[in-house]
Motif scaffolding. Structure first.
Motif, PDB file in Angstrom:
ATOM      1  N   HIS A   5     -31.449 108.740 104.596  1.00  0.00           N
ATOM      2  CA  HIS A   5     -31.282 107.455 105.999  1.00  0.00           C
ATOM      3  C   HIS A   5     -32.415 106.366 105.738  1.00  0.00           C
ATOM      4  O   HIS A   5     -31.946 105.240 106.366  1.00  0.00           O
ATOM      5  N   HIS A   6     -33.310 106.485 104.940  1.00  0.00           N
ATOM      6  CA  HIS A   6     -34.169 105.232 104.829  1.00  0.00           C
ATOM      7  C   HIS A   6     -33.576 104.542 103.411  1.00  0.00           C
ATOM      8  O   HIS A   6     -34.514 103.790 102.897  1.00  0.00           O
ATOM      9  N   ALA A   7     -32.455 104.766 102.990  1.00  0.00           N
ATOM     10  CA  ALA A   7     -31.808 104.020 101.740  1.00  0.00           C
ATOM     11  C   ALA A   7     -31.657 102.552 102.293  1.00  0.00           C
ATOM     12  O   ALA A   7     -31.307 102.116 103.450  1.00  0.00           O
ATOM     13  N   SER A  16     -24.229 101.149  99.099  1.00  0.00           N
ATOM     14  CA  SER A  16     -25.073 101.424  99.842  1.00  0.00           C
ATOM     15  C   SER A  16     -25.152 102.938 100.032  1.00  0.00           C
ATOM     16  O   SER A  16     -26.363 103.651 100.090  1.00  0.00           O
ATOM     17  N   ALA A  17     -23.942 103.557 100.434  1.00  0.00           N
ATOM     18  CA  ALA A  17     -23.879 104.885 100.529  1.00  0.00           C
ATOM     19  C   ALA A  17     -24.642 105.578  99.493  1.00  0.00           C
ATOM     20  O   ALA A  17     -25.186 106.770  99.299  1.00  0.00           O
ATOM     21  N   ILE A  26     -27.515 108.507  98.634  1.00  0.00           N
ATOM     22  CA  ILE A  26     -27.265 109.717  98.044  1.00  0.00           C
ATOM     23  C   ILE A  26     -28.269 109.757  97.132  1.00  0.00           C
ATOM     24  O   ILE A  26     -29.134 111.255  96.695  1.00  0.00           O
ATOM     25  N   GLN A  27     -28.717 108.915  96.166  1.00  0.00           N
ATOM     26  CA  GLN A  27     -29.805 108.898  95.201  1.00  0.00           C
ATOM     27  C   GLN A  27     -31.159 109.257  96.020  1.00  0.00           C
ATOM     28  O   GLN A  27     -31.956 110.147  95.399  1.00  0.00           O
ATOM     29  N   ASN A  28     -31.422 108.720  97.064  1.00  0.00           N
ATOM     30  CA  ASN A  28     -32.556 109.003  97.914  1.00  0.00           C
ATOM     31  C   ASN A  28     -32.733 110.470  98.109  1.00  0.00           C
ATOM     32  O   ASN A  28     -33.752 111.231  97.979  1.00  0.00           O
ATOM     33  N   ALA A  68     -34.935 115.942  96.953  1.00  0.00           N
ATOM     34  CA  ALA A  68     -34.504 117.249  96.687  1.00  0.00           C
ATOM     35  C   ALA A  68     -35.296 117.539  95.345  1.00  0.00           C
ATOM     36  O   ALA A  68     -35.735 118.770  95.355  1.00  0.00           O
ATOM     37  N   ARG A  69     -35.287 116.885  94.533  1.00  0.00           N
ATOM     38  CA  ARG A  69     -35.935 117.039  93.274  1.00  0.00           C
ATOM     39  C   ARG A  69     -37.573 117.427  93.367  1.00  0.00           C
ATOM     40  O   ARG A  69     -38.162 118.382  92.847  1.00  0.00           O
TER      41      ARG A  69
END
Length: 233
Positions: free
Chosen positions: A49-51, A136-137, A141-143, A148-149
């Motif tokens: 959500h901070h993307a 943007s979405a 997802i990348q964030n 997660a990693r």
């Protein structure tokens, strides 16, 4: 000659951790079951959500899938599209069919990501590039992926589905558009290299072939022999 650190730079060990998460992130297809603690999942979604988003439109919507029967229906939908994709690949059909998509059933968490249903009201940054809602979405997802990693969890992005069918299964309102099924959870091991590269499906292109100076096709002098890539100090 070593350069002085920038005024706003992270501490060296913090910077190395960011670059490590980027290098070691993998699109995972094999999961170890288990669970993701609620507070960890909240942190990951907060990272998403901070993307950044064009016009601060925040087009991402997440649906957490916990019902086993719904998971199976989603898996069936993905399998149908996987077969159709394989047929469309022609001579690589058999090779593609060996790439299983079991994470929808095996991963601790399954998240569907959709673009919001009210995106058309956002004109800022989208008048000539309406696809910036998807861009943007994708940043969100990348964030989530990188966070997660860092938490030691694997994630895989599944896009083999008919969006109309998925919209029906998930009860999306008119105008919303599904873009991803994210498999998330513990894994036995992270792949040492991208799975599709390991399977010889494709390989990472040299960066020097993808960066130009001034105009398309003009090699960048960033990659001249006199310069070398340096890890963060």
């Amino acid at each position: 000659m070593a350069q002085e650190p920038q005024q706003h730079a992270f501490a060296a060990d913090e910077a190395r951790a960011v670059y490590r998460a980027i290098r070691e992130r993998r699109d995972m297809r094999h999961f170890a079951g288990g669970e993701v603690a609620p507070e960890v999942l909240q942190r990951l979604l907060e990272a998403a959500h901070h993307a950044p988003s064009v016009g601060f439109m925040q087009p991402w919507r997440f649906i957490r899938i916990r019902d086993a029967a719904l998971r199976r229906r989603l898996h069936d939908a993905v399998e149908r599209e996987r077969v159709l994709t394989a047929r469309a690949l022609g001579e690589r059909e058999d090779e593609f069919m060996r790439l299983k998509v079991q994470g929808l059933l095996d991963a601790a968490e399954l998240l569907a990501v959709s673009l919001a249903d009210d995106r058309d009201k956002h004109v800022f940054g989208r008048r000539t590039l309406p696809q910036m809602d998807l861009a943007s979405a994708s940043c969100a997802i990348q964030n989530l992926w990188l966070a997660a990693r860092a938490e030691g969890l694997g994630m895989g992005w599944v896009s083999l589905f008919d969006p109309v069918e998925l919209s029906t299964l998930l009860g999306l309102p008119e105008g919303a558009e599904p873009i991803a099924l994210l498999c998330l959870g513990p894994v036995h091991d992270f792949y040492e290299e991208p799975m599709l590269q390991r399977e010889r499906w494709a390989k990472r292109e040299p960066l020097s072939a993808l960066v130009f100076d001034e105009r398309w096709g003009q090699p960048s002098d960033l990659f001249s022999p006199t310069l070398s890539s340096v890890e963060p100090a």
